[in-house]
Design a protein around this motif. Sequence first.
Motif, short mmCIF file in Angstrom:
data_model
loop_
_atom_site.label_atom_id
_atom_site.label_comp_id
_atom_site.label_asym_id
_atom_site.label_seq_id
_atom_site.Cartn_x
_atom_site.Cartn_y
_atom_site.Cartn_z
N ALA A 151 0.83 -1.21 0.00
CA ALA A 151 0.00 0.00 0.00
C ALA A 151 0.87 1.25 0.00
N PRO A 152 0.31 2.36 -0.54
CA PRO A 152 1.02 3.63 -0.44
C PRO A 152 1.06 4.11 1.01
N ILE A 153 2.22 4.47 1.47
CA ILE A 153 2.39 4.96 2.85
C ILE A 153 3.18 6.26 2.80
N GLY A 154 2.52 7.34 3.20
CA GLY A 154 3.20 8.63 3.25
C GLY A 154 4.35 8.59 4.24
N LEU A 155 5.45 9.21 3.88
CA LEU A 155 6.63 9.31 4.76
C LEU A 155 7.27 7.96 5.07
N LEU A 191 3.83 3.78 -4.72
CA LEU A 191 4.51 4.97 -4.17
C LEU A 191 3.48 6.05 -3.86
N SER A 192 3.52 6.56 -2.63
CA SER A 192 2.58 7.61 -2.21
C SER A 192 2.97 8.96 -2.80
N THR A 193 1.96 9.79 -3.05
CA THR A 193 2.20 11.19 -3.41
C THR A 193 3.12 11.85 -2.39
N LEU A 201 -2.12 8.81 -6.07
CA LEU A 201 -2.31 10.26 -6.21
C LEU A 201 -3.31 10.81 -5.20
N TYR A 202 -2.91 11.88 -4.52
CA TYR A 202 -3.87 12.73 -3.81
C TYR A 202 -4.13 13.91 -4.73
N MET A 203 -5.41 14.28 -4.84
CA MET A 203 -5.69 15.41 -5.74
C MET A 203 -5.29 16.72 -5.08
N PHE A 225 -5.93 6.41 -7.26
CA PHE A 225 -6.40 7.73 -6.86
C PHE A 225 -7.15 7.60 -5.54
N THR A 226 -6.62 8.22 -4.49
CA THR A 226 -7.21 8.08 -3.15
C THR A 226 -8.25 9.16 -2.92
N VAL A 227 -9.47 8.72 -2.57
CA VAL A 227 -10.58 9.67 -2.44
C VAL A 227 -11.14 9.77 -1.02
N VAL A 238 -9.54 3.49 -7.93
CA VAL A 238 -9.97 4.53 -6.99
C VAL A 238 -10.00 3.92 -5.60
N LYS A 239 -9.21 4.49 -4.71
CA LYS A 239 -9.00 3.90 -3.38
C LYS A 239 -9.79 4.66 -2.32
N GLY A 240 -10.53 3.87 -1.51
CA GLY A 240 -11.28 4.49 -0.42
C GLY A 240 -12.78 4.36 -0.61
N MET A 289 -8.94 -4.76 -1.92
CA MET A 289 -9.29 -4.26 -0.59
C MET A 289 -8.04 -4.09 0.26
N ASP A 290 -8.16 -3.27 1.30
CA ASP A 290 -7.09 -3.21 2.30
C ASP A 290 -7.69 -2.83 3.64
N SER A 291 -6.85 -2.67 4.62
CA SER A 291 -7.16 -2.29 6.00
C SER A 291 -7.37 -3.54 6.87
N GLY A 292 -6.36 -3.80 7.67
CA GLY A 292 -6.46 -4.89 8.65
C GLY A 292 -5.87 -6.20 8.18
N VAL A 293 -5.37 -6.28 6.95
CA VAL A 293 -4.79 -7.54 6.47
C VAL A 293 -3.43 -7.74 7.13
N ARG A 294 -3.27 -8.85 7.81
CA ARG A 294 -2.04 -9.09 8.56
C ARG A 294 -1.36 -10.41 8.20
N CYS A 295 -2.14 -11.37 7.69
CA CYS A 295 -1.56 -12.70 7.49
C CYS A 295 -2.20 -13.38 6.28
N ILE A 329 -1.24 -4.37 1.50
CA ILE A 329 -0.71 -4.51 2.86
C ILE A 329 -0.18 -3.13 3.26
N GLY A 330 -0.67 -2.60 4.37
CA GLY A 330 -0.23 -1.27 4.81
C GLY A 330 0.82 -1.36 5.90
N ARG A 331 0.38 -1.19 7.15
CA ARG A 331 1.34 -1.10 8.27
C ARG A 331 2.36 -2.24 8.32
N PRO A 332 1.92 -3.50 8.06
CA PRO A 332 2.92 -4.58 8.25
C PRO A 332 4.19 -4.41 7.42
C1 FNR Z 1 -1.40 5.34 4.97
N1 FNR Z 1 -2.29 5.23 3.91
C2 FNR Z 1 -2.13 6.03 2.80
N2 FNR Z 1 -2.96 5.91 1.74
C3 FNR Z 1 -2.79 6.64 0.63
O1 FNR Z 1 -3.55 6.50 -0.32
N3 FNR Z 1 -1.75 7.55 0.56
C4 FNR Z 1 -0.90 7.74 1.58
O2 FNR Z 1 0.02 8.55 1.50
C5 FNR Z 1 -1.09 6.99 2.76
N4 FNR Z 1 -0.29 7.17 3.85
C6 FNR Z 1 -0.39 6.33 4.94
C7 FNR Z 1 0.50 6.46 5.98
C8 FNR Z 1 0.44 5.57 7.04
C9 FNR Z 1 1.43 5.69 8.15
C10 FNR Z 1 -0.54 4.54 7.06
C11 FNR Z 1 -0.60 3.53 8.18
C12 FNR Z 1 -1.45 4.44 6.03
C13 FNR Z 1 -3.31 4.17 3.91
C14 FNR Z 1 -2.73 2.88 3.34
O3 FNR Z 1 -2.45 3.02 1.97
C15 FNR Z 1 -3.68 1.70 3.52
O4 FNR Z 1 -4.95 2.02 3.02
C16 FNR Z 1 -3.81 1.27 4.97
O5 FNR Z 1 -2.57 1.35 5.62
C17 FNR Z 1 -4.33 -0.15 5.03
O6 FNR Z 1 -4.52 -0.55 6.34
P1 FNR Z 1 -3.48 -1.44 7.17
O7 FNR Z 1 -2.99 -2.55 6.27
O8 FNR Z 1 -2.39 -0.52 7.59
O9 FNR Z 1 -4.31 -1.91 8.30
#
Ligand code: FNR
Length: 386
Positions: free
Chosen positions: A82-86, A111-113, A134-136, A160-162, A255-257, A310-316, A333-336
């Motif tokens: 998943a895209p993760i800012g910073l 890659l996150s915006t 992309l964030y708009m 595209f994250t909405v 389109v994400k979200g 889909m995403d959010s909460g997937v760990r295994c 997969i996000g946080r993991p």
């Molecule tokens: C995110 N997420 C996110 N999504 C996105 O579209 N652009 C972004 O820059 C970010 N940045 C971001 C930072 C951090 C620290 C987290 C934890 C999440 C959301 C991410 O892409 C994804 O939707 C979630 O992380 C999925 O949930 P899990 O797997 O972390 O539970």
Amino acid sequence: MTQKHCYQPVTARDYRRLAEKRLPRFLFDYVDGGAGREQSLADNQNDFSRYRLRQRVLRDVEQVDTASELGGRRVSMPVALAPIGLAGMMARRGEAIGARAAARAGVPFTLSTVGVCPLEEVNAAAEESCWFQLYMLRDRGFVESLLENVRARGCQTLMFTVDGPVAGMRHRDTQNGMLGGAAWIRALQLATRPRWLLDVGVKGKPHEFGQLVEVVDGPNGFKAFKAFIDAQLDPCLTPETIEWLRSRWPGRLLVKGVMSAEDALAVADAGADGVVVSNHGGRQLDGAVSTIRKLPEVVEAAGERLEVLMDSGVRCGSDVVKAVALGASGVLIGRPWIWAMAARGEAGLSDYLAMLRQEITVTMALMGVNRVGDLGPELLEMNPPD
Ligand code: FNR
């Protein structure tokens, strides 16, 4: 080292615990936390337990294959990062590490915006083109030039994250002085993490927003991040925004979200190729229903018109199998991935992805399934029964 900490990390939970020791508190919390009371954050993970897997025996499962199609490409398993800012603050040049580990594992990297590493660096590290999120921004001229660069660098898929027209209320970030003021809180937290300070804080520079150097002021920090969010994130996202993007992005558009049938239909009408059922990992609307619960509704509305991830909460691995059985083409997969990388660098992330694939393989085998395409809702049972 106490015995408690002397173990080989395997699961997302293991990596999370190690990441907590490596990262300064404000960065760990930025990744770990959710919005508000963190109800949706908890539900996203817990609600996977509502679905249980049907164990089937007496089948030949010598040749289980986790390979699949996701977002228009072949993947070794139905997973993308998943895209993760910073992310580039969680390990030295973190997005480059993530992209390289993903490429080696045969899955896409997004890659996150608001990533730290520029796209050029990320693609060079992976020796392939990543997906771009992309964030708009209000400055549409800049968005157009950004898209041109993304396209020119060979990216085929735009996400595209909405679900962030405004930033969610993440109280941990405020408590840690992430969003301005109280710089001394972060300074104190940094003092307890000299290893991170040297490895990432000093050697990991530059800490810019790699895609946004033209529009974000200054070389560093969360002040710039907040100023950027306040000034540039466009809160006016409508189906027309997707149409606008569609007319400028010839590649695959996800389109994400999206969390409802109605919104999925609007996305399909606007011409996108797919949706990601996501509540941003519980970081935006606290109290939003978990994504695994919402997935069937969106899958049904999407029909043949949209690919559904889909995403959010997937760990295994079994979480991945459940999502695919409910109709997702794959998961993000996000946080993991951040925890694994923060804990053990590229090797940690590679190990985590290998373990995930092995878990998917074993889960499928014990369900008597050889192909990802053979997973379906008939292989799940509700717990407790409906
Ligand atoms: C995110 N997420 C996110 N999504 C996105 O579209 N652009 C972004 O820059 C970010 N940045 C971001 C930072 C951090 C620290 C987290 C934890 C999440 C959301 C991410 O892409 C994804 O939707 C979630 O992380 C999925 O949930 P899990 O797997 O972390 O539970």
